[in-house]
Design a protein around this motif. Structure first.
Motif, PDB file in Angstrom:
ATOM      1  N   SER A  87       0.403  -1.070   0.279  1.00 44.65           N
ATOM      2  CA  SER A  87      -0.080   0.055  -0.150  1.00 44.65           C
ATOM      3  C   SER A  87       0.871   1.278  -0.068  1.00 44.65           C
ATOM      4  O   SER A  87       1.961   0.909   0.265  1.00 44.65           O
ATOM      5  CB  SER A  87      -0.896  -0.164   1.131  1.00 44.65           C
ATOM      6  OG  SER A  87       0.197  -0.245   2.277  1.00 44.65           O
ATOM      7  N   SER A  95      -4.386   4.771   1.832  1.00 43.36           N
ATOM      8  CA  SER A  95      -3.842   3.439   0.420  1.00 43.36           C
ATOM      9  C   SER A  95      -5.030   3.840  -0.791  1.00 43.36           C
ATOM     10  O   SER A  95      -4.237   3.173  -2.150  1.00 43.36           O
ATOM     11  CB  SER A  95      -3.735   2.201   0.676  1.00 43.36           C
ATOM     12  OG  SER A  95      -4.619   1.376   1.699  1.00 43.36           O
ATOM     13  N   GLY A  96      -6.044   4.002  -1.001  1.00 44.95           N
ATOM     14  CA  GLY A  96      -7.069   3.610  -1.353  1.00 44.95           C
ATOM     15  C   GLY A  96      -7.554   5.677  -2.205  1.00 44.95           C
ATOM     16  O   GLY A  96      -8.101   5.125  -2.963  1.00 44.95           O
ATOM     17  N   ASP A 108      -7.072  -0.619 -10.800  1.00 39.69           N
ATOM     18  CA  ASP A 108      -7.050  -0.373  -9.742  1.00 39.69           C
ATOM     19  C   ASP A 108      -7.691  -1.360  -9.518  1.00 39.69           C
ATOM     20  O   ASP A 108      -8.888  -1.869 -10.146  1.00 39.69           O
ATOM     21  CB  ASP A 108      -7.622   0.601  -8.720  1.00 39.69           C
ATOM     22  CG  ASP A 108      -8.604   1.380  -9.404  1.00 39.69           C
ATOM     23  OD1 ASP A 108      -8.705   1.664 -10.745  1.00 39.69           O
ATOM     24  OD2 ASP A 108      -9.664   1.399  -8.487  1.00 39.69           O
ATOM     25  N   THR A 114      -7.304  -0.299  -4.230  1.00 39.81           N
ATOM     26  CA  THR A 114      -6.089  -0.264  -4.453  1.00 39.81           C
ATOM     27  C   THR A 114      -5.027  -0.594  -5.796  1.00 39.81           C
ATOM     28  O   THR A 114      -5.914  -1.665  -6.236  1.00 39.81           O
ATOM     29  CB  THR A 114      -5.106  -0.994  -3.283  1.00 39.81           C
ATOM     30  OG1 THR A 114      -5.942  -2.217  -2.898  1.00 39.81           O
ATOM     31  CG2 THR A 114      -5.507  -0.208  -2.476  1.00 39.81           C
ATOM     32  N   THR A 115      -4.535  -0.968  -6.021  1.00 39.81           N
ATOM     33  CA  THR A 115      -3.569  -1.145  -7.149  1.00 39.81           C
ATOM     34  C   THR A 115      -2.670  -1.797  -7.119  1.00 39.81           C
ATOM     35  O   THR A 115      -1.634  -2.059  -5.979  1.00 39.81           O
ATOM     36  CB  THR A 115      -3.039   0.073  -8.418  1.00 39.81           C
ATOM     37  OG1 THR A 115      -3.774   0.848  -8.690  1.00 39.81           O
ATOM     38  CG2 THR A 115      -2.107  -0.957  -9.479  1.00 39.81           C
ATOM     39  N   ASP A 142     -10.831   8.854  -6.498  1.00 37.37           N
ATOM     40  CA  ASP A 142     -10.141   8.470  -5.547  1.00 37.37           C
ATOM     41  C   ASP A 142      -8.649   9.236  -5.800  1.00 37.37           C
ATOM     42  O   ASP A 142      -7.459   8.959  -5.213  1.00 37.37           O
ATOM     43  CB  ASP A 142      -9.787   7.542  -6.439  1.00 37.37           C
ATOM     44  CG  ASP A 142     -10.694   6.456  -5.759  1.00 37.37           C
ATOM     45  OD1 ASP A 142     -11.502   6.528  -5.642  1.00 37.37           O
ATOM     46  OD2 ASP A 142     -10.586   5.893  -7.149  1.00 37.37           O
TER      47      ASP A 142
END
Length: 611
Positions: A87, A95-96, A108, A114-115, A142
């Motif tokens: 993250s 983290s998002g 993502d 998240t990615t 995001d």
């Protein structure tokens, strides 16, 4: 902020730690992320860092999250070694709260938001642009903390390159790139593979049902291909494919060996057309996929698919004015062994960015509206201003709004979701002073971000979709701080590069620090180049953190600092031998409680690249 916090950040800024990177003021660097339009880095108004291919080659066996960690304004959390869940936190945001693009395509996962950066290999990357601060008025949902855009490698002309490297923990890495041009047609192909027999992803601080002392190997295979045809001087058509599959062993407390196999993939077809001398248009149809499966553990597979359509127009208005405007459409689809209440939603967006440069003044206005089929519309905006006091001095200021869309897990996961969630919203600002003269470059940036309607789990709230507690919009967060970046020549062959962040990232309701966010962190580097030799050192440091939302003492993560060394020797114009020694003194530290970061490792690589 507390005196100890400030003192610690100053110490972090001026302790030897060193990573060569393209400066924020490098006159030869062109970026696209801050305005969705190609422009010199010297003219950008928002804080932007560029990581060039030379820096990536010097990273050795580091992973993408580890490379980002050395650049100011970015913290990371990693659940163990290579290939484990990672993250990132930009300016203290969650983290998002970062948009990650690969060649302009979102990758993502729509369940977590998240990615999977841990599976994008450095061997496939040409450069990285990091935009810090609100970016939703440019890129939509995001982008509360910022935007990271990754550009894959695509040499022009005809030729090939190759690399082969070995290192600690049976590390092996190989890549082969081929490119060919026939008239107006350019073809690029790159294959890469790496594997490492990494130590255990957990230690005895992990929960007893997770910890397993066995080793946790990782392997990754990736492909990057691009085909571009120039129809004429004004029109080009292209097709790009990027795919990487990572297989990571991890600890799940099971007798057998638990594995997670994850594939990230993007495919795009595009047309670039200069309609007039003052009007250029881009039309792109793309798909981003994140697919993961589990082996020897009873978790449901998930496939996240995002079909994306972009039409962007860049119009020169004259007298230093430019307008960038367009529309985007994203259709999100989820396929899983878990019976989600809903598996589809779509977002239709329109955006406009106005840029004006006149004399010493520069201004950028951006406005975007995103219409989400799940929660309705949301509008964000941004304004930036820059003033060049003298050829060497410039000041900039930015104000912007951003939002984060609830994920599919928060909205539709069986028995623990809340379909009535609203987006998380933020307002962020920054002011910066830049100096660049005679190879000396320094910037100092103050930033603040207020986030509201944060989504948190509340056991007291119960609904039919979440009978034992629900995620609700109840929390607020506040982040603020100062960033320092400097690149200074010490002699004709020496250069020092420093980056440091002092920040306060807290829950605005309780005053407690946000999980995994330090009050200060940074790096300081020293680089030497003479003839065929390049040598560098970097020290990366961070203050302490808590791996909990309530500063639980048992979750305390002590501060850390470690030294990395690197060297490269050009055997001839085409062949280079490079080596890197990370965490020289084998410092023990954790980025996530119970998941140790990597110890001392060595990596040596031989690279062939025609000049």
């Amino acid at each position: 902020m507390k005196k100890s916090l400030i003192a610690g950040a100053i110490a972090c800024a001026f302790t030897p730690a060193f990573a060569e990177e393209v400066s924020t003021f490098d006159l030869g660097t062109v970026v696209v992320t801050p305005s969705r339009h190609a422009e010199p880095l010297t003219q950008t108004l928002q804080s932007t860092t560029v990581i060039a291919r030379e820096d990536i080659e010097g990273a050795g066996q580091q992973t993408l999250p580890e490379l980002l960690q050395t650049k100011g304004g970015v913290e990371i959390g990693v659940n163990g070694g290579p290939g484990q869940v990672s993250s990132i936190f930009i300016r203290g945001a969650n983290s998002g709260h970062t948009v990650v693009l690969v060649d302009g395509v979102r990758l993502d996962n729509i369940t977590s938001g998240t990615t999977a950066l841990e599976h994008i290999p450095l061997t496939q990357i040409e450069r990285i642009e990091i935009l810090r601060g609100p970016g939703s008025s440019l890129y939509g949902a995001d982008a509360i903390g910022g935007v990271i855009q990754i550009f894959t490698r695509r040499p022009v002309g005809s030729g090939f390159d190759a690399s082969l490297g070995v290192g600690s923990d049976q590390m092996g890495r190989a890549s082969l790139g081929l490119w060919q041009r026939w008239g107006g047609t350019q073809l690029n192909l790159r294959l890469a593979h790496e594997s490492v027999n990494a130590p255990s992803a957990t230690n005895d601080r992990a929960t007893t049902w997770v910890y397993n002392a066995d080793r946790d190997p990782y392997r990754n295979t990736s492909l990057n291909a691009a085909l571009r045809h120039d129809v004429d001087a004004r029109t080009s058509l292209g097709l790009t494919v990027f795919a990487a599959e990572g297989v990571a062993h991890f600890d799940a407390g099971t007798p057998g060996d638990a594995l997670k196999k994850e594939r990230v993939q993007s495919v795009s077809a595009y047309s670039r057309k200069r309609l007039t001398d003052d009007w250029a248009s881009l039309l792109r149809l793309a798909q981003g996929v994140d697919d993961y499966r589990w082996i020897n553990v009873n978790y449901a597979p998930v496939t996240s698919t995002q079909d994306q359509l972009t039409w962007q127009n860049d119009i020169t208005l004259g007298r230093g004015a430019r307008l960038t405007a367009g529309v985007e459409y994203v259709a999100q689809k989820l396929s899983s062994g878990t019976p989600y209440d809903r598996t589809r939603r779509h977002i239709a967006s329109g955006f406009a960015i106005y840029r004006l440069d006149t004399g010493p003044h520069a201004m950028q206005l951006s406005l975007r509206h995103d219409e989400n089929s799940q929660f309705g519309g949301h509008t964000t905006g941004g304004i930036g201003y820059g003033y060049r006091v003298s050829p060497a001095w410039r000041v900039t200021a930015n104000l912007g709004t951003a939002f984060h869309a609830p994920t599919f897990d928060q909205l539709y996961y069986p028995n623990s979701a809340n379909p009535d969630l609203k987006p998380e919203k933020s307002t962020g600002e920054e002011i910066a002073v830049h100096y660049a003269e005679a190879g000396r470059e320094v910037s100092l940036t103050g930033f603040a971000n207020r986030i509201r309607d944060l989504i948190a789990f509340d056991q007291k709230v119960k609904k039919p979709t979440c009978p034992w507690g629900c995620p609700v919009n109840v929390a607020r967060a506040r982040t603020q701080g100062v960033e320092l970046a400097a690149s200074l020549p010490l002699a004709s062959q020496w250069r020092a590069v420093a980056r440091a962040t002092i920040q306060e990232a807290v829950n605005a309701d309780s005053g407690r620090r946000l999980a995994r966010r330090a009050e200060y962190y940074g790096s300081l580097g020293l680089n030497w180049k003479s003839g065929p030799w390049q040598v560098g050192a970097e020290v990366v440091g961070s203050g302490d953190r808590f791996d909990s939302i309530n500063e639980d003492p048992s979750s305390h993560l002590p501060g850390y600092g470690f030294l990395n060394l690197r060297a490269a020797y050009a055997i001839d114009r085409t062949l280079t031998l490079a080596g890197r020694w990370d965490n020289v003194f084998d410092r023990t530290y954790e980025l996530v409680k119970g998941y140790p970061a990597r110890g001392s490792t060595v990596f040596v690589e031989l690279r062939y690249l025609p000049r």
